[in-house]
Design a protein around this motif. Sequence first.
Motif, PDB file in Angstrom:
ATOM      1  N   THR A  25       0.831  -1.209   0.000  1.00 59.25           N
ATOM      2  CA  THR A  25       0.000   0.000   0.000  1.00 59.25           C
ATOM      3  C   THR A  25       0.865   1.260   0.000  1.00 59.25           C
ATOM      4  N   GLU A  81      -1.359  -4.421  -3.237  1.00 62.57           N
ATOM      5  CA  GLU A  81      -2.277  -3.955  -2.202  1.00 62.57           C
ATOM      6  C   GLU A  81      -2.807  -2.567  -2.582  1.00 62.57           C
ATOM      7  N   GLY A  82      -2.857  -1.646  -1.644  1.00 58.09           N
ATOM      8  CA  GLY A  82      -3.421  -0.326  -1.936  1.00 58.09           C
ATOM      9  C   GLY A  82      -2.449   0.581  -2.647  1.00 58.09           C
ATOM     10  N   ARG A 102      -0.888   2.338  -6.526  1.00 61.56           N
ATOM     11  CA  ARG A 102      -1.349   2.886  -7.808  1.00 61.56           C
ATOM     12  C   ARG A 102      -0.401   2.433  -8.906  1.00 61.56           C
ATOM     13  N   VAL A 158      -5.074  -8.803  -6.549  1.00 63.28           N
ATOM     14  CA  VAL A 158      -5.202  -7.451  -5.999  1.00 63.28           C
ATOM     15  C   VAL A 158      -6.012  -7.505  -4.716  1.00 63.28           C
ATOM     16  N   GLY A 200      -6.946  -4.611  -2.590  1.00 64.57           N
ATOM     17  CA  GLY A 200      -6.768  -3.166  -2.644  1.00 64.57           C
ATOM     18  C   GLY A 200      -7.186  -2.373  -1.434  1.00 64.57           C
ATOM     19  N   CYS A 235      -6.505   0.791  -3.967  1.00 65.48           N
ATOM     20  CA  CYS A 235      -5.734   0.373  -5.146  1.00 65.48           C
ATOM     21  C   CYS A 235      -6.322   0.978  -6.422  1.00 65.48           C
ATOM     22  N   GLY A 291     -10.650  -2.922  -5.627  1.00 67.39           N
ATOM     23  CA  GLY A 291      -9.754  -2.159  -6.488  1.00 67.39           C
ATOM     24  C   GLY A 291     -10.523  -1.255  -7.432  1.00 67.39           C
ATOM     25  N   SER A 300     -15.398  -3.903  -6.318  1.00 70.18           N
ATOM     26  CA  SER A 300     -14.446  -3.097  -7.083  1.00 70.18           C
ATOM     27  C   SER A 300     -15.164  -2.254  -8.127  1.00 70.18           C
TER      28      SER A 300
END
Length: 449
Positions: A204, A221-222, A224, A237, A239, A243, A259, A276
Motif C-alpha cells: 500500500t 495492495e493499496g 497505484r 489485488v 486493494g 488500489c 480495487g 471493485s
Amino acid sequence: MISTIEVRISEDKTKAYLHAESETETLTRDFTVQFLKEEGIIYGLNDRNISSVEEEVVTFPVCVAEGTQAVNGENGFVTYNVDLSFQKNEVDKDDFREVMRIPSVREGEVLGMIHDPTEGIKGKNVYGKEIAPRHGKPARIRPGKNVIYDRNSGVLYAGIDGQVSYDEVHLSVHPVYQVDGDVDMKTGNIHFVGSVVITGDVPTGYVIKAGADINVKGLVEGARLEAGGSIFIEGGVSGVGKCSLIAGMDVKASYINQGDVEAGQDIIVNRSIVHSECAAKRYVICSNGGIIGGSTSSGLEIRSKDIGNRMNTPTRIFMGINKKIKEKVDEFESKIQSKEEEKQKLVAIGEKLLQVYKVKGVLSDKQKSLLHKQKNSMGYLDADVAVLKDELFELNASLGNVEKAVVSVDRVLYSNVKIGFGKYEYQINQEQNHVYVRMERGEIKVVPQ
C-alpha cells in the motif's frame, strides 16, 4: 406550346432530371440538348433518355445527364511480423499463466510494414466540374522508441533487444526494469519509460508508472499502477479500497478485491472481482469466479461464472458504455460549453470596440491594447476548443454499441443485480441460471444460453 420545362439537379450535382408539363408539341433532341447546354449541363448526357423524350416514351422527370462519382482513397494500414498478443480479439480464459507472457524481439528483427493510403480517383458532375475524392488517411501507427522505420520500403525494425509495446498509436521496443523482491523503501516509487517487472509484492502507498507494461509476480495492495501497455498481476489485488490500476491495454490478474481498475482494452481475472470499480473498453472476463458488489462496465461483453451472490449484495453492471469514459465525455462537453461562453463574451467586447471605432474613427491606446488582447484571447480559445473537440471525438468513438453488448453468466445471475445498457436499466429480482442478458429491439432481455 410547352408551358413548363425545367431541369432539376441532384444534391451532389451528379444527376440532372428533365421535367416538362403541358406539352402541345414534341421536345426534339436538338432542343433538349440546347436547353441543357443553356442550363450549364454539359457532361454525362444520356442520349438514350434524351431521344426517348423526343419519342414521347418516358415519364417525367427523366434523368438526362449523369456525372461520374469520385472514388475515395483507401486508408493506410499495417501488417505485423510479430505476435502482438494484446491485439487479438479472442481472449484466452483457460490458461491464466499463459497470458502473462510478454512478447519480445531481437535487434534488427522485422516488426511489420506500414502501407501508404491511396489518393482516390476524381469524379465529374453534370456541369463538367471535377469532384475531388476523399483521400485515404495514413495508418495511425507510428514508429515509437527504439523502432527504425525505412521510408522507402515502409518496413519497421527493432532497434534493440526488448519488449514490443503497442499503444494504438506507436509501436515501440522497450527495455525492461526489474525489481527482485518486493517494492519497498529502498526502491521507492517507480517511473520507467519501458516495462517494469516486480518479482515480489507492491504494498500500500507505492506508485508504479511504466511507459509499456507492468508485470507483478506477487500481490498488489493499496498501490497505484499506471501502464501505457498492459498490467499483469499473478498474485492478485487486495486493494483495501485504495488500489488504482490504469492500463492503456489490458489488466490481467488472479483476482481483484476492492480495487479501482480501468483498461483501454480488456480486464481478465482468473477468479473473482469483489467490491471493485472496473471499466474496460472491450471485455471483462472472470474465468473461474464471479463479480460481487461494486460496478463493472464493458463496451462489448462481460463474461463471468456468477454475478452477485446469495447475500444479495448490490451489484451494478454497465454495458455498451464505459462508465469512466462517459464521465470524461461529460467533462469535455462541459469544458467546451464553458469555452464557447467565454468566446461569446470576447466577441461582444470586440464588437463594442469596433462600434466605438466606427463612431469616433479612432481608439484610445487603452482600447487598442484591449482589442489586441481580445484578438489574442480569441485565437487561444479557438485552439483550445479545437483540441477539446478532437479529444471528445476520440472519446465518443471509443464508447461501445449497446446493441452488440452482452452479459454472459455461465452459472448463476443472482437477484439485486442491476444491469444497464446505455440509458436503459434492468433490475434482476430473482435468481437465474446459465443466461445471456442483451438488448433486443430497444428492450433488455434475459435469455437462456
